[in-house]
Design a protein around this motif. Structure first.
Motif, PDB file in Angstrom:
ATOM      1  N   VAL A  14      45.593  55.644  16.246  1.00 18.43           N
ATOM      2  CA  VAL A  14      46.186  55.711  17.575  1.00 18.43           C
ATOM      3  C   VAL A  14      46.690  54.307  17.933  1.00 18.43           C
ATOM      4  O   VAL A  14      46.237  53.306  17.382  1.00 18.43           O
ATOM      5  CB  VAL A  14      45.169  56.201  18.630  1.00 18.43           C
ATOM      6  CG1 VAL A  14      44.685  57.599  18.286  1.00 18.43           C
ATOM      7  CG2 VAL A  14      43.990  55.244  18.777  1.00 18.43           C
ATOM      8  N   ILE A  15      47.639  54.246  18.852  1.00 17.38           N
ATOM      9  CA  ILE A  15      48.203  52.959  19.249  1.00 17.38           C
ATOM     10  C   ILE A  15      47.774  52.627  20.681  1.00 17.38           C
ATOM     11  O   ILE A  15      47.122  53.442  21.356  1.00 17.38           O
ATOM     12  CB  ILE A  15      49.742  52.952  19.131  1.00 17.38           C
ATOM     13  CG1 ILE A  15      50.359  53.975  20.092  1.00 17.38           C
ATOM     14  CG2 ILE A  15      50.166  53.225  17.696  1.00 17.38           C
ATOM     15  CD1 ILE A  15      51.879  53.934  20.120  1.00 17.38           C
ATOM     16  N   LYS A  16      48.154  51.438  21.126  1.00 19.74           N
ATOM     17  CA  LYS A  16      47.700  50.966  22.442  1.00 19.74           C
ATOM     18  C   LYS A  16      48.088  51.923  23.563  1.00 19.74           C
ATOM     19  O   LYS A  16      47.292  52.180  24.471  1.00 19.74           O
ATOM     20  CB  LYS A  16      48.277  49.573  22.717  1.00 19.74           C
ATOM     21  CG  LYS A  16      47.762  48.951  24.000  1.00 19.74           C
ATOM     22  CD  LYS A  16      48.245  47.523  24.182  1.00 19.74           C
ATOM     23  CE  LYS A  16      49.641  47.494  24.727  1.00 19.74           C
ATOM     24  NZ  LYS A  16      50.059  46.126  25.127  1.00 19.74           N
ATOM     25  N   GLU A  17      49.303  52.475  23.527  1.00 18.05           N
ATOM     26  CA  GLU A  17      49.757  53.368  24.587  1.00 18.05           C
ATOM     27  C   GLU A  17      48.877  54.610  24.692  1.00 18.05           C
ATOM     28  O   GLU A  17      48.644  55.123  25.792  1.00 18.05           O
ATOM     29  CB  GLU A  17      51.218  53.778  24.347  1.00 18.05           C
ATOM     30  CG  GLU A  17      52.237  52.710  24.678  1.00 18.05           C
ATOM     31  CD  GLU A  17      52.242  51.569  23.672  1.00 18.05           C
ATOM     32  OE1 GLU A  17      51.681  51.754  22.569  1.00 18.05           O
ATOM     33  OE2 GLU A  17      52.774  50.486  24.005  1.00 18.05           O
ATOM     34  N   ASP A  18      48.372  55.109  23.567  1.00 18.92           N
ATOM     35  CA  ASP A  18      47.482  56.280  23.594  1.00 18.92           C
ATOM     36  C   ASP A  18      46.167  55.938  24.274  1.00 18.92           C
ATOM     37  O   ASP A  18      45.648  56.712  25.092  1.00 18.92           O
ATOM     38  CB  ASP A  18      47.200  56.763  22.163  1.00 18.92           C
ATOM     39  CG  ASP A  18      48.466  57.027  21.378  1.00 18.92           C
ATOM     40  OD1 ASP A  18      49.471  57.444  22.001  1.00 18.92           O
ATOM     41  OD2 ASP A  18      48.467  56.806  20.157  1.00 18.92           O
ATOM     42  N   VAL A  19      45.622  54.769  23.939  1.00 14.08           N
ATOM     43  CA  VAL A  19      44.318  54.368  24.479  1.00 14.08           C
ATOM     44  C   VAL A  19      44.420  54.076  25.976  1.00 14.08           C
ATOM     45  O   VAL A  19      43.508  54.385  26.749  1.00 14.08           O
ATOM     46  CB  VAL A  19      43.798  53.124  23.721  1.00 14.08           C
ATOM     47  CG1 VAL A  19      42.502  52.618  24.343  1.00 14.08           C
ATOM     48  CG2 VAL A  19      43.582  53.451  22.246  1.00 14.08           C
ATOM     49  N   GLY A  40      44.606  63.519  21.950  1.00 15.84           N
ATOM     50  CA  GLY A  40      45.648  64.382  22.512  1.00 15.84           C
ATOM     51  C   GLY A  40      46.894  63.598  22.893  1.00 15.84           C
ATOM     52  O   GLY A  40      48.027  64.044  22.664  1.00 15.84           O
ATOM     53  N   ALA A  41      46.705  62.402  23.450  1.00 15.29           N
ATOM     54  CA  ALA A  41      47.843  61.551  23.810  1.00 15.29           C
ATOM     55  C   ALA A  41      48.614  61.135  22.555  1.00 15.29           C
ATOM     56  O   ALA A  41      49.851  61.079  22.560  1.00 15.29           O
ATOM     57  CB  ALA A  41      47.359  60.321  24.568  1.00 15.29           C
ATOM     58  N   ILE A  84      53.400  61.604  19.003  1.00 13.36           N
ATOM     59  CA  ILE A  84      53.981  61.886  17.682  1.00 13.36           C
ATOM     60  C   ILE A  84      54.981  63.028  17.777  1.00 13.36           C
ATOM     61  O   ILE A  84      56.044  63.002  17.152  1.00 13.36           O
ATOM     62  CB  ILE A  84      52.860  62.199  16.676  1.00 13.36           C
ATOM     63  CG1 ILE A  84      52.019  60.931  16.428  1.00 13.36           C
ATOM     64  CG2 ILE A  84      53.430  62.712  15.373  1.00 13.36           C
ATOM     65  CD1 ILE A  84      50.739  61.181  15.653  1.00 13.36           C
ATOM     66  N   ALA A  85      54.643  64.066  18.599  1.00 14.03           N
ATOM     67  CA  ALA A  85      55.569  65.186  18.777  1.00 14.03           C
ATOM     68  C   ALA A  85      56.867  64.722  19.427  1.00 14.03           C
ATOM     69  O   ALA A  85      57.963  65.134  19.030  1.00 14.03           O
ATOM     70  CB  ALA A  85      54.910  66.267  19.635  1.00 14.03           C
ATOM     71  N   ALA A  86      56.741  63.843  20.428  1.00 11.77           N
ATOM     72  CA  ALA A  86      57.936  63.324  21.094  1.00 11.77           C
ATOM     73  C   ALA A  86      58.773  62.478  20.141  1.00 11.77           C
ATOM     74  O   ALA A  86      60.005  62.528  20.153  1.00 11.77           O
ATOM     75  CB  ALA A  86      57.527  62.495  22.311  1.00 11.77           C
ATOM     76  N   SER A 117      51.615  66.616  32.190  1.00 12.26           N
ATOM     77  CA  SER A 117      51.494  65.727  31.034  1.00 12.26           C
ATOM     78  C   SER A 117      52.866  65.462  30.427  1.00 12.26           C
ATOM     79  O   SER A 117      53.860  66.132  30.747  1.00 12.26           O
ATOM     80  CB  SER A 117      50.589  66.369  29.985  1.00 12.26           C
ATOM     81  OG  SER A 117      51.214  67.523  29.440  1.00 12.26           O
ATOM     82  N   VAL A 118      52.911  64.485  29.535  1.00 12.66           N
ATOM     83  CA  VAL A 118      54.163  64.176  28.852  1.00 12.66           C
ATOM     84  C   VAL A 118      54.638  65.376  28.043  1.00 12.66           C
ATOM     85  O   VAL A 118      55.833  65.692  28.013  1.00 12.66           O
ATOM     86  CB  VAL A 118      53.989  62.947  27.928  1.00 12.66           C
ATOM     87  CG1 VAL A 118      55.270  62.640  27.188  1.00 12.66           C
ATOM     88  CG2 VAL A 118      53.530  61.742  28.723  1.00 12.66           C
ATOM     89  N   ALA A 119      53.690  66.064  27.415  1.00 13.76           N
ATOM     90  CA  ALA A 119      54.049  67.228  26.601  1.00 13.76           C
ATOM     91  C   ALA A 119      54.685  68.311  27.462  1.00 13.76           C
ATOM     92  O   ALA A 119      55.693  68.918  27.087  1.00 13.76           O
ATOM     93  CB  ALA A 119      52.804  67.775  25.892  1.00 13.76           C
ATOM     94  N   ASP A 120      54.110  68.575  28.633  1.00  9.79           N
ATOM     95  CA  ASP A 120      54.674  69.591  29.526  1.00  9.79           C
ATOM     96  C   ASP A 120      56.068  69.177  29.997  1.00  9.79           C
ATOM     97  O   ASP A 120      56.967  70.026  30.143  1.00  9.79           O
ATOM     98  CB  ASP A 120      53.757  69.804  30.740  1.00  9.79           C
ATOM     99  CG  ASP A 120      52.446  70.487  30.362  1.00  9.79           C
ATOM    100  OD1 ASP A 120      52.430  71.156  29.317  1.00  9.79           O
ATOM    101  OD2 ASP A 120      51.459  70.332  31.102  1.00  9.79           O
TER     102      ASP A 120
END
Length: 696
Positions: free
Chosen positions: A358-363, A429-430, A435-437, A508-511
């Motif tokens: 995971v990267i900083k933005e996820d955390v 989840g983030a 990754i999907a985006a 959420s970003v996904a939504d």
């Protein structure tokens, strides 16, 4: 070069010699170039002057000698700061023969913040704060309670002396060095009171310090120093406003205050200290600067918690001084949190061998953190102290956070095992959403420029995509048909949206990416979204929101602005987002006079009333009934072009983000998932509503 040549160069009016050089003495340099010391001469610079005086009192509190600070904003435009600290020294300084108070107020780089003797940690570190404020003040009064007396001294634009009377910056002034004793006090009573009148020859005429800014800063300081009481009094308005701040919970309480979402885990407190050696220039007995190794201790205190939301709130401080642009301490915090989280995700098998870290933005998603460090003589980048530059802070903060956070994850406190697991699952989840985006963007980039399917079919594009180009986001298909005929196809593009888009403030970003309207807007603008947004890649110079002038139209504009603010904020910050202002009414004049337009457009009910009164007074008749536009679709193309789209006649309202933090609070209040504050906001404003305008 011959002597004759040199003489000729000296006499040359266009030459450059030593006689052209200027030497600014004492505080004259501050008045000549105030921006070097306070950043600017507008409201921000004026506030910085107040902070310099307040920070001196805060340093006394940090050293353990001050328990109470008062900040008063006077009706005459002056500011007064008082404390019950030790008081500025009043005895004579041996080298200059000046009293300590006069020395620190008139000499740059003079103070008790050097050498680590008087203060082990302080916010004021360059010794220029008080003297800079003095130089930029039309009048400055200092009173010091110390050694059984109240000692006083006054200054005008940095020069010591006495005023003929009290309370006016333009009173008759006599230059005079030294202190005067004005009354006796108990020997145990100590402290300072500093009052200054900003010099309006230096500051802009509209420069002011907002009450909310002072309250936020003092509340923040009270959080950072547990047990310190701070009183704020504003006498500038019709009513006097008084607030008192005291928080014994420290930064744990501050972290809870900053967080706006529900907590996944209770506030985690990480504390520790480290040691480093620093080489600094020190004055020896001969007055020479000699590089010397100095031993330093750095204390680290961090409070953090993850919540159910998606926003990141990080506040960092050095000796209670906010560092809004971060620095080495924040770099160490980010590095440590990312390292520990990745280790825990591997240990709990939430990340498998083939998965990327995971990267900083996820955390940071949903994280609220307060990072504070305390150390003697920190190295900042500039006097405004917005970025910490002490390199050792990165290593020490990283070591402390790594050790303490790893201990919490591996040996969770009672009842915190499941919440900590939920935090790790949220971070994973983030990462999956990111990754999907990214996959979606990569697939989009693979399409060639010739593939029109790269852009939504409903986009009506313009021919030129230069800085003059404009994208109108239009409400509804009915308005789109008229707008097609009304636009200038050379530089005006149209994107219709159907109904009200997703409220991205509580999604959420996904939504958001799954929502067709949101995805289409991001795709058409073409600059990405969120932290990857690149304003230079935007396909249009301006974004213009064009919705009906009714309640639904206002709601749609708010939803669109929420999307732009949350995921494309640089467009707002650059002033490239506008709302169209369509008219509400059209008055058709009967037999208009020469040079008078037949149709007059009004953009509000108030303007309509004023126009009708004006026409009636001039004997000008109009056709009844007056046309009331219920929507953009009711206009024909000529009317829409003339009133709303033609740059020669239209009115645009630029959307500005003057204060990003305040704007974020308003968006969260109006569009967030927490209903109670929004209900209070609506209830509080209900009294201002005209009930006769409500359709029952």
């Amino acid at each position: 070069m011959t002597a004759a040549t040199a003489e000729a160069m000296t006499d040359d009016p266009h030459g450059y010699s030593a006689r052209h050089l200027s030497v600014l003495e004492g505080l004259e340099a501050v008045r000549k170039r105030p921006g070097m010391y306070i950043g600017s001469t507008d409201s921000r610079g004026l506030a910085h002057c107040l902070w310099e005086i307040v920070d001196n009192s805060v340093d006394e509190a940090l050293a353990g000698y001050c328990t109470h600070i008062s900040v008063t904003m006077r009706a005459d435009g002056s500011f007064e700061v008082g404390d019950n600290g030790r008081g500025i020294p009043v005895d004579l300084e041996p080298k200059t023969g000046l009293p300590g108070v006069e020395l620190v107020m008139t000499r740059l780089h003079a103070g008790g913040k050097f050498g680590g003797v008087s203060y082990t940690a302080s916010g004021g570190l360059h010794g220029v704060g008080a003297s800079v404020v003095n130089a930029l003040s039309a009048r400055l009064d200092v009173e010091v309670d110390r050694e059984g007396h109240t000692h006083a001294i006054s200054f005008r634009r940095g020069l010591p002396g006495e005023f003929a009377d009290d309370g006016r910056p333009n009173a008759r002034f006599k230059k005079k060095s030294g202190l005067r004793q004005i009354r006796k006090v108990a020997r145990k009573v100590t402290g300072n009171r500093t009052r200054f009148w900003p010099d309006m020859q230096i500051f802009l005429q509209d420069a002011t310090v907002e009450q909310s800014l002072v309250l936020d800063r003092m509340r923040q300081t009270a959080f950072l120093i547990p047990g310190l009481t701070i009183d704020v009094r504003d006498e500038r308005g019709e009513e006097v406003v008084e607030e008192r701040f005291r928080f014994d919970g420290g930064i744990s309480e501050y972290c809870t205050y900053l967080a706006k979402d529900a907590a996944l885990v209770e506030v985690l407190r990480l504390q520790g200290r480290g040691h480093f050696t620093e080489t600094v220039p020190v004055l020896d007995e001969q007055g020479h600067l000699t590089p010397t190794d100095v031993e330093r201790d750095l204390e680290v205190d961090v409070a953090l918690r993850w919540g159910t939301g998606y926003d990141t709130v990080t506040r960092s401080f050095v000796n209670v001084i906010a560092t809004p642009k971060g620095g080495t301490h924040l770099r160490g915090f980010d590095r440590a949190v990312l390292k520990v989280v990745n280790e825990q995700l591997r240990a709990t098998r939430l990340l498998k061998n083939g998965d990327e870290d995971v990267i900083k933005e996820d955390v940071l998603e949903g994280l609220t953190a307060v990072v504070t460090v305390r150390l003697p003589e920190p190295q900042f980048e500039g006097q405004t102290k917005e970025i910490l530059g002490t390199s050792a802070a990165t290593r020490i903060v990283s070591q402390v956070v790594t050790r303490e956070l790893k201990e919490i994850f591996e040996n969770p406190p009672r009842g915190q095992k499941q919440p900590l697991r939920a935090v790790l699952e949220k971070i994973v989840g983030a990462a999956k959403t990111r990754i999907a985006a990214r996959t979606q963007r990569d697939n989009q980039r693979r399409k060639t420029a010739l593939e029109n399917s790269a852009l939504p079919a409903k986009l009506v594009d313009c021919r030129n995509a230069d800085d003059r180009s404009e994208l109108f986001i239009v409400e509804g298909d009915s308005a789109l048909g008229t707008a097609k005929l009304a636009r200038d196809s050379e530089f005006q593009a149209l994107l219709p949206i159907r109904g009200k888009i997703l409220n991205v403030q509580k999604a959420s970003v996904a939504d958001m990416l799954k929502n067709a309207e949101c995805a289409a807007i991001i795709q058409v603008i073409g600059a990405g979204s969120g932290r990857t947004f690149d304003i230079d890649a935007a396909r249009y110079g301006r974004i213009i929101l064009m919705a009906d002038a009714d309640v639904d139209g206002s709601h749609i504009r708010t939803l669109l602005l929420t999307l732009l603010f949350r995921y494309m904020r640089p467009m707002l910050e650059a002033g490239r987002v506008f709302t169209a202002v369509p008219p509400l009414h059209r008055i058709e004049l009967v037999k208009p006079k020469k040079g008078q337009e037949k149709y007059v457009y009004c953009y509000s009910d108030g303007e309509l009333t004023r126009k009708l009164v004006e026409f009636e007074r001039k004997g000008q008749r109009w056709k009844e009934p007056i046309q009331r536009y219920k929507g953009l679709g009711e206009m024909d193309a000529d009317q829409l072009a003339e009133t709303t789209m033609d740059p020669r006649h239209r009115i645009l309202r630029r959307i500005r983000v003057e204060d990003a933090d305040e704007a974020a609070k308003i968006f969260d209040l109006l569009m967030g998932s927490d209903v109670a504050p929004r209900r209070e906001f609506i209830t509080a404003g209900a009294s201002e509503l005209d009930t006769e305008r409500i359709d029952l």
